[in-house]
Design an enzyme around this catalytic site. Structure first.
Site, PDB file in Angstrom:
ATOM      1  N   CYS A 173      49.209  43.391  34.212  1.00 47.12           N
ATOM      2  CA  CYS A 173      48.091  44.096  34.829  1.00 47.12           C
ATOM      3  C   CYS A 173      48.390  45.550  35.155  1.00 47.12           C
ATOM      4  O   CYS A 173      47.531  46.252  35.685  1.00 47.12           O
ATOM      5  CB  CYS A 173      47.632  43.322  36.052  1.00 47.12           C
ATOM      6  N   HIS A 304      45.441  49.766  43.050  1.00 46.35           N
ATOM      7  CA  HIS A 304      45.374  48.544  42.245  1.00 46.35           C
ATOM      8  C   HIS A 304      44.268  47.672  42.844  1.00 46.35           C
ATOM      9  O   HIS A 304      43.471  47.112  42.117  1.00 46.35           O
ATOM     10  CB  HIS A 304      46.734  47.853  42.250  1.00 46.35           C
ATOM     11  N   HIS A 338      38.584  42.640  37.657  1.00 44.45           N
ATOM     12  CA  HIS A 338      39.957  42.917  37.253  1.00 44.45           C
ATOM     13  C   HIS A 338      40.032  42.790  35.741  1.00 44.45           C
ATOM     14  O   HIS A 338      40.044  41.692  35.200  1.00 44.45           O
ATOM     15  CB  HIS A 338      40.922  41.951  37.941  1.00 44.45           C
TER      16      HIS A 338
END
Lengths: 412, 369
Positions: A173, A304, A338
């Site tokens: 990620c 994030h 996400h």
């Protein structure tokens, strides 16, 4: 024309001159920008796979993407969905930079694409078929295309590049920032002339199920830094940045979105999935040092900010450790979900637009800021701001951290 | 040496730019065994390590493969911490373990300055597809083992290697088909030149699994036998190696890639690629005495063409280990280092590692002794 210098020559400054974005809030820069400004969200039930049996299954899928609109050279059927996204975004980025494929063919190019899942969506489909009909029935076309390397190699094929290097960076990620960082290093050292770098991922059962099982999927919406945040929503898409040296951009009169000032990478080497505050703080400091900026110069942080309990409080703690007075800290994951390996690439594109257009994108779905996070998340509404320096955080499984610093280019 | 803060915005990290990069250590966990000496002896003798598969443990389309003999995570690394570790991760952790053991604990004196760059094909397709299978066949779609979820993410092997050994520098995973090893090497060199670390442990790992075998079979790569392995090298500056007392085995003089447009054009692309790599390294074709190619005769002919008809020694790995896919070009690099260690190249001579990937790319690394 050989623009490539020896690595030992003075470093080049690196600028972003093209953006390609495939997202659930808009495909292409104008739509994406409008979405960021208005705090658009595209939450809806996941249709990518059969969600029967899950108590909830919202996500941020893309429904209006037709690969044939974007992919001209390669047969889209030879590409998995993630590669379709990366190829489309790369085409857009080149066009946005004012470079036709023919212009790129006589340049030395690096294509660097980050990803979490590669073509795991195809692997999901293959195992489903295998369970039903046996392994002898595996679809050869799908088996052939289900490999991570194609996310970058297909960009080279589509643009019919010649002197090109295609590398996929599956550092989960945080992969987008890894890919952009490596591209920055390559231009800075004079190794290549043009970089197409970013990330791509497609929603898949495998990853949704894993996060669901960990209890980190939000039932309804993603609410980064909110007291009542309940987790992530899986999303998909691609973000690709076209980068070149400042000399190259100035010579051809290109529009410059932003300058890449530097980045930092490190690894917690501690836990496979849990983030580590001190280690992330060190990564932020590393990025500042490499970019030559002080914390006080950072105008906002693109976090994030996944919207899980653990991420947001840990990340906020790391930010407060480095910044005496943290700047506004937003997460575009409220809008995009996400998007895994695309996440930090799309966030970088958002940061570049924020610098150019003079605003801070909002953290949407926000009701009440978690005091434990103690940050200004620019709730729900974009804010007009003079943005000179932006920090883009990314964290990944495996304790992998990557922090990118972008700055406004212009005569000061 | 630290990365001092630059004076001006955007100046970037102060690294070892301009300093020569060298390879100072390597390890290879291969179908020849866990020890690099076994790999070197086998490859240099041209002996095959492909054998009959235990068909109960490995049903599937292939009867033969190049497996690391007797390898399992628990056997290689002990029971602690390996219960849910998949095979590709165990191969990577073991390869890194053996490299660190050889270099000694001094290598990790400043763990935040040591990077790890690891190549992979698509992680473990067995782990990924098993996880989805459990979701599809369980009573509930979320009846999956959460401890195995990280195995389904492609940076698992790199992340777990860092955790196992406390390596805190940049930790990157690289994928690019059968050129993965060369791409990882170039990424690592770039990372080092960018000043992000002082040493890089760099390589690739690929496992043999029933699921990978079915995918390779279905994807039509042919009837070729498959193999597996994990190998890493230590990349650092010549100055750093000297300071640490590590003797350079080879100098990394360049890595280059080029696109091809399908069968029939790959040879010409590789010829151009090798020429460009040598030119950039400032070296001549006559100095090349050893070539470790990935592919068959077409690739070899393209290399010979680039070298102006010179006839260096050809060192093949793939027929001996089986197709190790993402690890293939890393194994070729290891084979070159084995040859160097045996004294088969003398000072001033060059070796090439070359590869042609079906996805449209060729690549080449130039190494000097």
């Amino acid at each position: 024309m050989d623009e490539v210098d020896e690595a030992r020559r003075a470093p080049h400054r690196v600028v972003i001159t093209g953006l390609g974005v495939v997202t659930s809030i808009g495909i292409g820069v104008p739509e994406f920008l409008a979405g960021l400004r208005s705090g658009r969200s595209a939450v809806k039930p996941i249709t990518a796979f059969d969600t029967a049996g899950f108590a909830y299954s919202n996500g941020c899928g893309i429904e209006d993407f037709d690969p044939a609109d974007w992919i001209k050279t390669v047969d889209p059927q030879e590409l998995g969905r993630a590669a379709q996204f990366s190829v489309a975004a790369a085409r857009m980025a080149a066009a946005d930079a004012g470079l036709a494929p023919a212009d790129l063919r006589d340049r030395r190019v690096l294509v660097s694409v980050g990803t979490t899942d590669g073509e795991s969506r195809d692997l999901d489909e293959l195992i489903e078929r295998q369970l039903a009909e046996g392994p002898e029935a595996l679809d050869p076309v799908v088996a052939r295309r289900a490999t991570a390397g194609l996310l970058s190699a297909s960009v080279v094929r589509e643009l019919e590049l010649v002197d090109a290097e295609a590398v996929t960076i599956p550092t989960a990620c945080a992969a987008g920032n890894y890919a952009i960082g490596s591209g920055y290093d390559a231009i800075r050292a004079g190794e290549v002339e043009v970089v197409l770098a970013g990330g791509a991922d497609a929603i898949c059962r495998k990853t949704f199920t894993g996060f669901y099982r960990l209890g980190t999927i939000a039932p309804e919406v993603c609410q980064p830094f909110d007291r009542d945040r309940k987790g992530i929503l899986t999303g998909e898409g691609a973000g690709i940045l076209l980068m070149e040296s400042l000399e190259s951009a100035l010579r051809r009169g290109a529009r410059i979105y932003a300058e890449v000032l530097g980045y930092g990478l490190n690894c917690d080497a501690h836990h496979p999935v849990a983030p580590d505050r001190d280690s992330l703080a060190r990564c932020i400091e590393l990025a500042h040092r490499n970019a030559g900026v002080e914390p006080g110069q950072v105008d906002f942080i693109s976090a994030h900010g996944t919207g899980t309990k653990a991420n947001d409080v840990t990340e906020a703690g790391a930010i407060r450790q480095v910044f005496a007075e943290p700047p506004p800290t937003v997460s575009v994951k409220g809008m995009l979900g996400h998007t895994m390996g695309a996440a930090s690439a799309l966030a970088s594109a958002a940061c570049a637009l924020a610098i150019t257009e003079g605003f801070i994108p909002p953290t949407v779905n926000h009701r009440e800021t978690d005091e434990e996070c103690g940050l200004d998340p620019v709730p729900n509404h974009a804010r007009t701001a003079d943005v000179r320096v932006v920090q883009n955080n990314a964290l990944a499984f495996g304790g992998n951290n990557a922090v990118l610093i972008l700055g406004r280019y212009g005569p000061e | 040496m630290t990365t001092a803060a630059p004076a001006t915005t955007g100046a970037g990290p102060v690294g070892a730019a301009g300093d020569e990069l060298v390879l100072t250590a390597w390890s290879a966990v291969t179908p020849f065994g866990l020890d690099r000496a076994e790999f070197g002896a086998g490859v240099l003798a041209g002996r095959t390590a492909v054998g009959e598969l235990d068909r109960e443990q490995y049903p599937g389309p292939y009867a033969r493969a190049g497996l690391v003999p007797g390898f399992s995570a628990a056997e290689a690394l002990g029971r602690k911490g390996t219960r849910t570790m998949d095979r590709v991760t165990a191969l990577a952790v073991t390869a890194v373990d053996r490299l660190i053991a050889e270099c000694g604990p001094g290598l990790l004196e400043r763990p935040e300055r040591v990077g790890l760059v690891l190549g992979t094909g698509h992680g473990s397709v067995q782990s990924i597809m098993d996880f989805t299978r459990d979701s599809l066949t369980g009573e509930k779609p979320y009846h999956v083992d959460p401890a195995r979820f990280p195995n389904t993410v492609m940076n698992r092997a790199a992340g777990q290697s860092a955790i196992w050994h406390g390596i805190k520098g940049p930790n990157s995973t690289i994928a690019g088909g059968r050129l993965t090893g060369l791409l990882a090497l170039n990424y690592a060199a770039r990372l080092h030149r960018g000043g992000h670390c002082d040493q890089v442990i760099c390589g690739a790992a690929e496992e043999y699994s029933v699921q990978r075998a079915w995918l390779e079979w279905a994807g039509g790569t042919g009837a070729e036998e498959l193999g597996e392995g994990g190998t890493v090298v230590l990349l650092e500056s010549a100055a750093g190696a000297a300071a640490a007392g590590r003797r350079p085995l080879a100098r990394l003089l360049g890595v280059r890639f080029r696109a091809h447009q399908g069968p029939g054009t790959a040879g010409a692309a590789l010829t151009a690629c090798v020429r460009a790599a040598l030119e950039r390294a400032g070296r001549s074709a006559e100095e090349v005495r050893l070539v470790a190619p990935l592919g068959g005769d077409e690739e070899w002919d393209a290399v010979v063409e680039a070298l102006g008809g010179a006839a260096p020694r050809r060192l093949d790995c793939r027929p001996l280990t089986g197709d190790t896919a993402a690890a293939a070009t890393s194994l070729q690099l290891a084979a070159v280092l084995a040859s160097v260690e045996r004294g088969e190249l003398s000072e001033g001579q060059l070796a090439l590692v070359t590869g042609t990937d079906r996805d449209g790319q060729v690549g080449c690394a130039v190494l000097g002794v």
